[in-house]
Design a protein around this motif. Structure first.
Motif, PDB file in Angstrom:
ATOM      1  N   LEU A  29      33.923  34.656  41.357  1.00  0.00           N
ATOM      2  CA  LEU A  29      33.664  35.616  42.423  1.00  0.00           C
ATOM      3  C   LEU A  29      33.547  34.835  43.726  1.00  0.00           C
ATOM      4  O   LEU A  29      32.497  34.259  44.023  1.00  0.00           O
ATOM      5  N   SER A  70      28.686  45.175  44.426  1.00  0.00           N
ATOM      6  CA  SER A  70      29.605  46.045  43.690  1.00  0.00           C
ATOM      7  C   SER A  70      30.532  45.239  42.785  1.00  0.00           C
ATOM      8  O   SER A  70      30.887  45.690  41.703  1.00  0.00           O
ATOM      9  N   ARG A  71      30.844  44.001  43.209  1.00  0.00           N
ATOM     10  CA  ARG A  71      31.739  43.185  42.369  1.00  0.00           C
ATOM     11  C   ARG A  71      31.095  42.825  41.029  1.00  0.00           C
ATOM     12  O   ARG A  71      31.768  42.826  40.002  1.00  0.00           O
ATOM     13  N   GLU A  73      29.187  44.502  39.330  1.00  0.00           N
ATOM     14  CA  GLU A  73      29.127  45.693  38.470  1.00  0.00           C
ATOM     15  C   GLU A  73      30.414  45.868  37.658  1.00  0.00           C
ATOM     16  O   GLU A  73      30.459  46.658  36.727  1.00  0.00           O
ATOM     17  N   GLU A  74      31.493  45.190  38.065  1.00  0.00           N
ATOM     18  CA  GLU A  74      32.780  45.371  37.382  1.00  0.00           C
ATOM     19  C   GLU A  74      32.670  44.872  35.937  1.00  0.00           C
ATOM     20  O   GLU A  74      31.961  43.913  35.657  1.00  0.00           O
ATOM     21  N   PRO A  75      33.416  45.541  35.038  1.00  0.00           N
ATOM     22  CA  PRO A  75      33.310  45.186  33.616  1.00  0.00           C
ATOM     23  C   PRO A  75      33.588  43.715  33.317  1.00  0.00           C
ATOM     24  O   PRO A  75      32.941  43.126  32.455  1.00  0.00           O
ATOM     25  N   ASP A  76      34.528  43.095  34.047  1.00  0.00           N
ATOM     26  CA  ASP A  76      34.878  41.708  33.711  1.00  0.00           C
ATOM     27  C   ASP A  76      33.752  40.720  34.019  1.00  0.00           C
ATOM     28  O   ASP A  76      33.781  39.583  33.568  1.00  0.00           O
ATOM     29  N   ALA A  77      32.750  41.168  34.788  1.00  0.00           N
ATOM     30  CA  ALA A  77      31.655  40.262  35.154  1.00  0.00           C
ATOM     31  C   ALA A  77      30.439  40.447  34.240  1.00  0.00           C
ATOM     32  O   ALA A  77      29.412  39.799  34.420  1.00  0.00           O
ATOM     33  N   ARG A  78      30.600  41.320  33.247  1.00  0.00           N
ATOM     34  CA  ARG A  78      29.442  41.658  32.409  1.00  0.00           C
ATOM     35  C   ARG A  78      28.914  40.445  31.653  1.00  0.00           C
ATOM     36  O   ARG A  78      27.714  40.255  31.515  1.00  0.00           O
TER      37      ARG A  78
END
Ligand code: ADP
Length: 193
Positions: A29, A70-71, A73-78
């Motif tokens: 990120l 907000s970034r 929150e994206e699924p790929d950052a879980r």
């Protein structure tokens, strides 16, 4: 795994982040990349950020904090992420702490790339020349004059983060002057615990 890479512009954060992405399958990120995308897409944030970025100054904390919030929150950052270029001020670090606490997340490591500032201007000139040779666009802020402003912003606004994280006992330093593969190995050793 959640990591922060800290270090002045040109220290090699992007290079090392790319290697961590490959090895761990977690996203990088980069607030610089996100802001450049916002500028290119002429979003409201991009319009506010453009001039400040072109002159080498930091964009306001609230803008950057909102895009990072907000970034992540994206699924790929879980399952984790590598923060590159964020936080860059103590205010951003505090905002990040609150964000992570709200989500019940913790940072695994904050890794500082230590470099000799004298060589950074040379690195940035080389980065611009290499991009040009590859036929890629050269970043508008990759020129020696703007670079000095970026370095000043780093010294004044970002360097205090080493104290901030140092006091929390979470900061690890690696020698960013070593060959790229050695820096990668040093980071791997930290990440492996
Ligand atoms: N966390 C941040 N806070 C404020 N401004 C930022 C942040 N991240 C990036 N920027 C803006 O984007 C520019 C480029 O950032 P980046 O690509 O990380 O460059 P570098 O690390 O090479 O200086 C910065 O000079 C600044 O204007």
């Amino acid at each position: 795994m959640r990591l922060i890479l800290l270090g002045p512009p040109g220290a090699g954060k992007g290079t090392q982040a790319a290697r961590l992405v490959e090895r761990h399958g977690i996203p990088q990120l980069s607030t610089g990349d996100m802001l450049r995308a916002a500028v290119a897409a002429r979003t409201p944030i991009g319009l506010q950020a453009k001039e400040l970025m072109d002159q080498g100054s930091l964009v306001p904390d609230d803008l950057v904090v909102s895009i990072v919030a907000s970034r992540i929150e994206e699924p790929d950052a879980r399952n984790g992420f590598i923060l590159d270029g964020f936080p860059r001020t103590v205010g951003q670090a505090e905002a990040l702490d609150r964000m992570l606490e709200d989500k019940g997340m913790q940072l695994d490591a904050i890794i500082e790339l230590k470099v000799d500032e004298g060589i950074l201007v040379d690195r940035i000139v080389k980065r611009a020349r290499d991009a040009e040779a590859r036929g890629e666009a050269v970043r508008r802020d990759d020129n020696p004059d703007v670079f000095r402003t970026r370095l000043d912003a780093y010294r004044q606004q970002t360097a205090p983060l080493t104290d901030y994280y140092g006091r929390k006992g979470t900061l690890r330093s690696v020698d960013g002057m070593a060959p790229i593969d050695d820096v990668t190995a040093a980071i791997r050793a930290i990440v492996a615990g």
